[in-house]
Design a protein around this motif. Structure first.
Motif, short mmCIF file in Angstrom:
data_model
loop_
_atom_site.label_atom_id
_atom_site.label_comp_id
_atom_site.label_asym_id
_atom_site.label_seq_id
_atom_site.Cartn_x
_atom_site.Cartn_y
_atom_site.Cartn_z
N SER A 123 53.44 -26.77 -26.61
CA SER A 123 52.27 -25.93 -26.40
C SER A 123 51.93 -25.90 -24.92
O SER A 123 52.36 -26.76 -24.15
CB SER A 123 51.09 -26.45 -27.23
N GLU A 124 51.16 -24.89 -24.55
CA GLU A 124 50.80 -24.71 -23.14
C GLU A 124 49.28 -24.72 -22.99
O GLU A 124 48.58 -24.00 -23.70
CB GLU A 124 51.35 -23.35 -22.66
N ALA A 125 48.78 -25.54 -22.08
CA ALA A 125 47.35 -25.59 -21.82
C ALA A 125 46.98 -24.52 -20.78
O ALA A 125 47.71 -24.33 -19.81
CB ALA A 125 46.94 -26.96 -21.30
N ILE A 126 45.85 -23.86 -21.01
CA ILE A 126 45.38 -22.83 -20.07
C ILE A 126 44.03 -23.24 -19.51
O ILE A 126 43.12 -23.60 -20.27
CB ILE A 126 45.29 -21.45 -20.76
N ARG A 127 43.91 -23.19 -18.20
CA ARG A 127 42.62 -23.42 -17.53
C ARG A 127 42.40 -22.30 -16.53
O ARG A 127 43.35 -21.79 -15.95
CB ARG A 127 42.64 -24.78 -16.81
N SER A 140 39.00 -23.57 -26.70
CA SER A 140 37.96 -24.59 -26.85
C SER A 140 36.61 -23.90 -27.06
O SER A 140 36.49 -22.69 -26.87
CB SER A 140 37.89 -25.45 -25.59
N SER A 144 44.84 -16.10 -20.46
CA SER A 144 45.90 -16.58 -21.36
C SER A 144 46.88 -15.47 -21.71
O SER A 144 47.79 -15.68 -22.53
CB SER A 144 45.27 -17.08 -22.67
N TYR A 200 39.30 -31.31 -21.50
CA TYR A 200 39.99 -30.37 -22.41
C TYR A 200 40.26 -29.07 -21.65
O TYR A 200 39.53 -28.72 -20.72
CB TYR A 200 39.14 -30.10 -23.67
N PRO A 201 41.31 -28.36 -22.05
CA PRO A 201 41.61 -27.09 -21.40
C PRO A 201 40.74 -25.98 -22.00
O PRO A 201 40.14 -26.16 -23.06
CB PRO A 201 43.08 -26.86 -21.74
N HIS A 202 40.70 -24.83 -21.35
CA HIS A 202 39.98 -23.69 -21.92
C HIS A 202 40.67 -23.18 -23.18
O HIS A 202 40.02 -22.69 -24.11
CB HIS A 202 39.88 -22.54 -20.91
N ARG A 219 44.69 -23.36 -25.56
CA ARG A 219 46.04 -23.91 -25.73
C ARG A 219 46.85 -22.93 -26.55
O ARG A 219 46.42 -22.51 -27.63
CB ARG A 219 45.99 -25.29 -26.39
N ARG A 220 48.01 -22.55 -26.03
CA ARG A 220 48.88 -21.62 -26.75
C ARG A 220 49.94 -22.40 -27.50
O ARG A 220 50.61 -23.26 -26.94
CB ARG A 220 49.53 -20.64 -25.78
#
Ligand SMILES: N/C(=C\C=C\C(=O)O)C(=O)O
Length: 144
Positions: free
Chosen positions: A2-6, A30, A76, A17-19, A21-22
């Motif tokens: 998975s990829e975290a997006i901020r 979140s 995202s 926590y990230p904004h 997650r894909r």
């Protein structure tokens, strides 16, 4: 995997926590509130001199939280139309449901393409906000 997006275009997270997650074609956001990115100001809030909240404006907060969700989606690579499931938390559902519900209809005018929605009344949120959204988007091609 998975990829975290901020992103700086949405309110800063208040914890680790990230904004978003894909995971494959799904995007999990979140809990996003109406704080203004960069300043943390809450649109429409008025305070007493001692810092206590004097009044808040659910319409201003609802427009702002939708703008913030849009910002996370865009960061995202997703669009507003990709939302498939939204959970809405209101700290005063008796007072605020009607106004929030009307603004929801402005942002999702077509019930056939609108995401599923669940609205809950809760006691409090971590910051002095009255509404928070928890969203799931699908990046898979849609048929509607
Ligand atoms: N998502 C959370 C808080 C968000 C607060 C805000 O946007 O003002 C959390 O604590 O999990």
């Amino acid at each position: 995997m998975s990829e975290a997006i901020r992103t700086d275009t949405a309110p800063r997270p208040v914890g680790a926590y990230p904004h978003a997650r894909r995971v494959g074609d799904l995007l999990f956001l979140s809990g996003i509130g109406p704080r203004t990115p960069g300043s943390d100001a809450i649109p429409g809030n008025e305070y007493f001199a001692d810092g206590r909240l004097r009044r808040y404006d659910i319409a201003a907060q609802t427009h702002s939280v939708f703008a913030n969700v849009r910002a996370v989606l865009e960061a995202s690579g997703a669009r507003w139309e990709d939302l498939v499931d939204v959970t809405v938390y209101l700290t005063d559902i008796a007072r605020d449901f009607k106004a929030y519900n009307a603004i929801w209809a402005e942002h999702f005018p077509d019930i056939d393409t609108a995401p599923c929605r669940t609205t809950l009344g809760i006691t409090a949120l971590p910051t002095p906000i009255a509404i928070e959204l928890k969203c799931v988007a699908s990046l898979a091609p849609r048929k509607d």
